[in-house]
Scaffold this motif. Structure first.
Motif, PDB file in Angstrom:
ATOM      1  N   THR A  19      18.706 -59.084 -36.698  1.00  0.00           N
ATOM      2  CA  THR A  19      18.789 -57.453 -36.498  1.00  0.00           C
ATOM      3  C   THR A  19      19.043 -57.393 -35.046  1.00  0.00           C
ATOM      4  OG1 THR A  19      17.644 -56.823 -38.236  1.00  0.00           O
ATOM      5  CG2 THR A  19      17.888 -55.272 -36.565  1.00  0.00           C
ATOM      6  N   HIS A  20      18.322 -58.061 -34.245  1.00  0.00           N
ATOM      7  CA  HIS A  20      18.352 -57.942 -32.721  1.00  0.00           C
ATOM      8  C   HIS A  20      19.644 -58.447 -32.287  1.00  0.00           C
ATOM      9  CE1 HIS A  20      17.046 -57.723 -28.552  1.00  0.00           C
ATOM     10  NE2 HIS A  20      17.442 -59.047 -28.464  1.00  0.00           N
ATOM     11  N   ARG A  23      22.661 -56.048 -33.058  1.00  0.00           N
ATOM     12  CA  ARG A  23      22.445 -54.959 -32.119  1.00  0.00           C
ATOM     13  C   ARG A  23      22.960 -55.295 -30.796  1.00  0.00           C
ATOM     14  NH1 ARG A  23      17.095 -53.767 -31.149  1.00  0.00           N
ATOM     15  NH2 ARG A  23      16.997 -53.443 -33.141  1.00  0.00           N
ATOM     16  N   SER A  26      26.832 -55.784 -31.111  1.00  0.00           N
ATOM     17  CA  SER A  26      27.248 -54.223 -31.118  1.00  0.00           C
ATOM     18  C   SER A  26      27.272 -53.677 -29.600  1.00  0.00           C
ATOM     19  CB  SER A  26      26.635 -53.398 -32.149  1.00  0.00           C
ATOM     20  OG  SER A  26      27.257 -52.027 -32.149  1.00  0.00           O
ATOM     21  N   ASP A  27      26.484 -53.843 -29.015  1.00  0.00           N
ATOM     22  CA  ASP A  27      26.427 -53.162 -27.823  1.00  0.00           C
ATOM     23  C   ASP A  27      27.330 -53.890 -26.736  1.00  0.00           C
ATOM     24  OD1 ASP A  27      24.371 -51.545 -28.556  1.00  0.00           O
ATOM     25  OD2 ASP A  27      22.687 -52.641 -27.371  1.00  0.00           O
ATOM     26  N   ARG A  92      17.169 -46.770 -25.293  1.00  0.00           N
ATOM     27  CA  ARG A  92      17.694 -47.645 -26.344  1.00  0.00           C
ATOM     28  C   ARG A  92      17.946 -49.003 -25.544  1.00  0.00           C
ATOM     29  NH1 ARG A  92      23.477 -46.826 -28.319  1.00  0.00           N
ATOM     30  NH2 ARG A  92      23.693 -48.954 -28.351  1.00  0.00           N
TER      31      ARG A  92
END
Length: 115
Positions: A19-20, A23, A26-27, A92
């Protein structure tokens, strides 16, 4: 019993890592996309104002042409420059993209954006 608990822990840890990483990817894509859209938007806006004759003076037109060169140079640096990622300081967790140096338009250049 210990083997079941250890297996559950390792599975959970593996899912959290996946998951990390997702993310972070995506970032990164979001940051790169933003870095390309910013100068493109400025170039489009400036060129439309010039093409429609909405720039009132020769001095302002010259400033707009200078900004067009500046923004096209930013795009060139994106194409040619090294990519540098830095952690951001926000709620975030994420990454901040810097390509070939700072990407912000200096304050002295932003003043020339009004018509």
């Amino acid at each position: 019993m210990f083997a079941v608990a250890a297996g559950g822990y390792l599975t959970t840890r593996s899912l959290l890592r996946a998951t990390h990483v997702s993310r972070l990817q995506s970032d990164f894509v979001s940051a790169v996309s933003h870095e390309f859209r910013t100068p493109l938007t400025a170039i489009r806006h400036l060129s439309q104002l010039l093409a429609r004759g909405r720039v009132s003076s020769d001095e302002r037109r010259a400033a707009f042409y200078e900004l067009l060169v500046h923004e096209s140079d930013r795009l060139h640096r994106l194409d040619r420059g090294p990519v540098e990622l830095r952690p951001t300081r926000s709620r975030r967790a994420g990454l901040q993209l810097r390509v070939g140096g700072p990407g912000a338009v200096p304050a002295r250049d932003r003043r020339g954006l009004s018509t």
